[in-house]
Design a protein around this motif. Structure first.
Motif, short mmCIF file in Angstrom:
data_model
loop_
_atom_site.label_atom_id
_atom_site.label_comp_id
_atom_site.label_asym_id
_atom_site.label_seq_id
_atom_site.Cartn_x
_atom_site.Cartn_y
_atom_site.Cartn_z
N LEU A 197 0.79 -1.23 0.00
CA LEU A 197 0.00 0.00 0.00
C LEU A 197 0.82 1.28 0.00
O LEU A 197 0.25 2.37 -0.11
N LEU B 43 -8.71 2.40 -1.48
CA LEU B 43 -7.73 1.61 -0.75
C LEU B 43 -7.48 2.22 0.62
O LEU B 43 -7.63 3.43 0.84
N SER B 44 -7.06 1.38 1.54
CA SER B 44 -6.81 1.82 2.91
C SER B 44 -5.78 2.96 2.93
O SER B 44 -4.72 2.87 2.32
N GLY B 45 -6.13 4.03 3.63
CA GLY B 45 -5.21 5.15 3.77
C GLY B 45 -5.16 6.07 2.57
O GLY B 45 -4.23 6.87 2.46
N GLN C 32 -0.62 5.11 -0.91
CA GLN C 32 -0.69 6.14 0.11
C GLN C 32 0.14 7.36 -0.26
O GLN C 32 -0.22 8.49 0.08
#
Length: 469
Positions: free
Chosen positions: A376, A410-412, A380
């Motif tokens: 990720l 997506l996460s973040g 990010q």
């Protein structure tokens, strides 16, 4: 420019991976409607009328010729002059399956014979058609004990090779190119109309197998203007492996090399983690010499689109003060180097809200996967640049599956990703069901061959392919 992504698969199956989309930035650029012409797991429909078969080019199935068993005694071992004969050879001392074909010497030996110079011989009839290429699909399957030992030996032998310095654009070079012509651009606002421009790309293609060679031939038939490799040359991206697996240089007198197909104006190799195991020399010396590129990142612009190649691999392993990589236990989250992030901000002007052109990203590492871990860090980093809720299409490999996911945040991150995993270019990996399926639309579960691993076990491996835009 309208975008159409397709996947051409080794069985001659060729179908749309995505439907045409509008050129507006806010419209979904790629949707999964059809994949392949066989049993596809997912919500996409597959119509046999969408299948294209080119049997003259695709020789993926082993010959069905019956080999007569020899009743004569051969004091030197297995008496066979072809791989097909070797894999079916029997005589008074040999039962079926006790002989192995060595592709590098094009000779047949007893299994385990000291005369066998192959550390990983061909061990199934279905691999015989690819014996003239530098590697065979069974030679890369780590479920085989002999192959697992070779993977470990290659990694340990080369993770201390000299680390190449990260290459950046210098002088007047911007890393911006016209999508239609490939000519350098000076401003991020540049880019001419690009009607009819074809991009052919593949990830994890650098296996040196005849399967990869066939996929490369299909890519070349598209008459692409640009071709991209999204990274990974096996085993560890050494100069010799680049020569045989990407540049088409024969490894010996018995086999042919495999060359990555060139675009009419642009051919570009992205960085992969396997290239970085050996420090990047194969890519940045041999690979760059083949493509003419000077870095591992760039942007190709038209009046409606921005295609951006990223480098998630250069920092994907932890290094010591000498630059040695820890490729065994030292994986990172695969960020892009700071130089790339600065280039995206200051040269590409990726964060400008007034630029409504569609964005398509290419990278090696996967920001999302239902099959294994995701990386990720790059997503990010992009989140600090892209305007909130901006949509991007992201093509990536690393995992060797062909799979399609629904739009997601997506996460973040603060932008919307349309993920497309295309890591099935040339590496035949064991077919495993996804560990999760929260966002999975479809994945290719078709069986290409079964490769013997630890007798009597066999591993089912999948097809290889490419995508077209």
């Amino acid at each position: 420019m309208a975008v159409v992504a397709r996947c051409a698969l080794l069985a001659g199956l060729f179908a749309g991976v995505a439907a045409e989309s509008s050129s507006t930035a806010d419209s979904p650029l790629v949707g999964c409607d059809q994949v392949g012409g066989g049993s596809l797991v997912g919500t996409g429909s597959c119509d046999a009328s969408d299948t294209l078969v080119d049997a003259s080019l695709l020789q993926v199935l082993a010959k069905n010729a019956t080999v007569e068993a020899s009743a004569s005694f051969c004091p030197e071992g297995c008496c066979a002059s072809t791989c097909e004969e070797c894999m079916q050879y029997t005589d008074v001392l040999h039962t079926a399956g006790s002989c192995r074909w060595c592709p590098t010497t094009q000779s047949c030996h007893n299994l385990g014979s000291p005369l066998d110079k192959c550390s990983i011989p061909i061990n199934s009839l279905g691999q015989c058609w690819g014996a003239t290429c530098p590697y065979q699909i069974g030679q890369l399957l780590s479920l085989r004990p002999d192959d697992a030992a070779n993977w470990a030996a290659q990694t340990l032998a080369h993770q201390g090779d000299p680390l190449q310095a990260f290459r950046t654009y210098t002088g007047a070079a911007t890393g911006l190119f016209d999508l239609s012509s490939g000519e350098p651009l000076t401003e991020a606002s540049g880019g001419s109309p690009a009607s009819g421009v074809i991009i052919a790309a593949s990830s994890d293609w650098g296996s040196g197998t005849c399967e990869a060679k066939v996929v490369g031939g299909l890519m070349q038939q598209e008459q692409p203007h640009l071709t991209f490799h999204l990274g990974d040359v096996y085993y560890v991206g050494t100069p010799d492996e680049f020569n045989t697996n990407m540049l088409g240089i024969p490894p010996n007198d018995h086999q042919v090399g495999v060359a990555f197909p060139k675009g009419s104006h642009t051919t570009f190799f992205l960085n992969g983690n396997h290239e970085m195991i050996s420090g990047g020399t194969g890519l940045m010396v041999n690979g760059f010499g083949y493509t003419g590129q000077t870095t591992t990142y760039g942007a190709w612009l038209s009046d409606h689109w921005r295609f951006i190649a990223l480098d998630t691999a250069y920092l994907c392993y932890k290094t010591n003060e000498n630059g040695d990589r820890n490729a065994v236990t030292g994986e990172t989250e695969a960020p892009n180097p700071d130089a790339v992030i600065s280039w995206l901000k200051d040269t590409v002007l990726l964060g400008h809200e007034d630029d409504k052109r569609g964005i398509v990203l290419f990278s090696h590492h996967d920001p999302f996967s239902d099959f294994s871990k995701a990386y990720l860090a790059t997503a990010q980093q992009l989140s600090s640049i892209l305007p909130p809720n901006r949509k991007v299409v992201w093509f990536y490999g690393h995992d060797h599956e062909l799979s399609f996911y629904s739009d997601m945040q997506l996460s973040g991150t603060n932008f919307i990703t349309i993920p497309r995993m295309v890591g099935n270019g040339g590496f035949a990996d064991k077919i495993s069901p996804p560990a999760r399926s929260n966002s999975l639309l479809a994945w290719d579960s078709r069986v290409y061959q079964e490769i013997p691993t630890v007798p009597p076990a066999k591993a089912k491996v999948g097809f290889n392919g490419y995508f077209k835009i």
